[in-house]
Design a protein around this motif. Structure first.
Motif, mmCIF file in Angstrom:
data_model
loop_
_atom_site.group_PDB
_atom_site.id
_atom_site.type_symbol
_atom_site.label_atom_id
_atom_site.label_comp_id
_atom_site.label_asym_id
_atom_site.label_seq_id
_atom_site.Cartn_x
_atom_site.Cartn_y
_atom_site.Cartn_z
ATOM 1 N N LEU A 104 -8.501 -16.626 10.363
ATOM 2 C CA LEU A 104 -8.020 -15.831 9.234
ATOM 3 C C LEU A 104 -7.188 -14.645 9.687
ATOM 4 C CD1 LEU A 104 -11.248 -15.785 7.047
ATOM 5 C CD2 LEU A 104 -9.302 -17.331 6.895
ATOM 6 N N ARG A 105 -6.346 -14.170 8.775
ATOM 7 C CA ARG A 105 -5.510 -13.005 9.029
ATOM 8 C C ARG A 105 -5.960 -11.868 8.121
ATOM 9 N NH1 ARG A 105 -0.339 -13.806 11.555
ATOM 10 N NH2 ARG A 105 -0.498 -11.575 11.505
ATOM 11 N N PRO A 106 -6.716 -10.897 8.633
ATOM 12 C CA PRO A 106 -6.991 -9.732 7.801
ATOM 13 C C PRO A 106 -5.683 -8.992 7.543
ATOM 14 C CG PRO A 106 -8.008 -9.510 9.975
ATOM 15 C CD PRO A 106 -7.287 -10.821 9.946
ATOM 16 N N GLY A 107 -5.724 -7.957 6.770
ATOM 17 C CA GLY A 107 -4.478 -7.271 6.463
ATOM 18 C C GLY A 107 -4.657 -5.790 6.243
ATOM 19 N N VAL A 108 -3.533 -5.159 5.992
ATOM 20 C CA VAL A 108 -3.521 -3.754 5.603
ATOM 21 C C VAL A 108 -2.812 -3.657 4.260
ATOM 22 C CG1 VAL A 108 -3.558 -2.856 7.956
ATOM 23 C CG2 VAL A 108 -1.359 -3.267 6.842
ATOM 24 N N GLN A 109 -3.111 -2.601 3.551
ATOM 25 C CA GLN A 109 -2.351 -2.302 2.359
ATOM 26 C C GLN A 109 -1.652 -0.970 2.577
ATOM 27 O OE1 GLN A 109 -4.629 -1.594 -1.250
ATOM 28 N NE2 GLN A 109 -6.434 -1.095 -0.071
ATOM 29 N N ILE A 110 -0.458 -0.887 2.052
ATOM 30 C CA ILE A 110 0.373 0.304 2.188
ATOM 31 C C ILE A 110 0.488 0.919 0.799
ATOM 32 C CG2 ILE A 110 2.630 1.172 2.884
ATOM 33 C CD1 ILE A 110 2.866 -1.699 4.330
ATOM 34 N N LEU A 111 0.056 2.161 0.659
ATOM 35 C CA LEU A 111 0.112 2.856 -0.621
ATOM 36 C C LEU A 111 1.170 3.945 -0.553
ATOM 37 C CD1 LEU A 111 -2.870 1.697 -0.345
ATOM 38 C CD2 LEU A 111 -3.445 3.348 -2.084
#
Length: 145
Positions: A104-111
């Protein structure tokens, strides 16, 4: 969800409603007041830091169907809280896969601050250029326990 959802989605939504039941008018008004305070604090913070990069979840990607048990639904709901910041406050965000955890590929969110979607997209371009193009996976065969 009850009418058109599959049985697992129906189970998951029922469990989440048990874990976070609807509230009365006073509870709604209190939540809206709290939301306004949190939004004000986020926007104030973003005057100094116009981009926030954070995990998409408060845990690693969950195994498929984890949210169809009460304990699993509580774990997933808790991990998703970080993902709710943007939609609840109405600020733009972009999720981008980074790193690898098993298959799996975890991710980041950009706010970013309100009306600055361009900042999210520009930062996403930079991350995608560093990570490379991500191929889709089959979540049924790639789940991590």
């Amino acid at each position: 969800m009850e009418k058109h959802g599959d049985p697992d989605a129906q189970t998951s939504m029922r469990l989440w409603r048990e874990l976070a039941p609807p509230t009365d008018l006073a509870g709604v008004l209190g939540a809206l007041a709290q939301r306004d305070l949190l939004l004000w604090r986020w926007l104030e913070f973003m005057q100094r830091y116009p981009l926030v990069v954070m995990p998409t979840m408060g845990d690693l990607p969950p195994p498929h169907n984890l949210d169809t048990t009460r304990e699993g639904a509580a774990r997933v709901l808790d991990a998703l809280r970080v993902s709710l910041i943007s939609p609840v406050l109405g600020i733009p965000a972009l999720a981008v896969p980074v790193g690898i955890h098993g298959p799996l590929r975890p991710g980041v969110q950009i706010l970013a601050p309100r009306f600055r979607e361009d900042l999210c997209l520009d930062a996403g371009d930079v991350i995608e250029a560093a990570e490379g193009v991500v191929s889709p996976i089959d979540p049924l065969t790639s789940a991590v326990a």
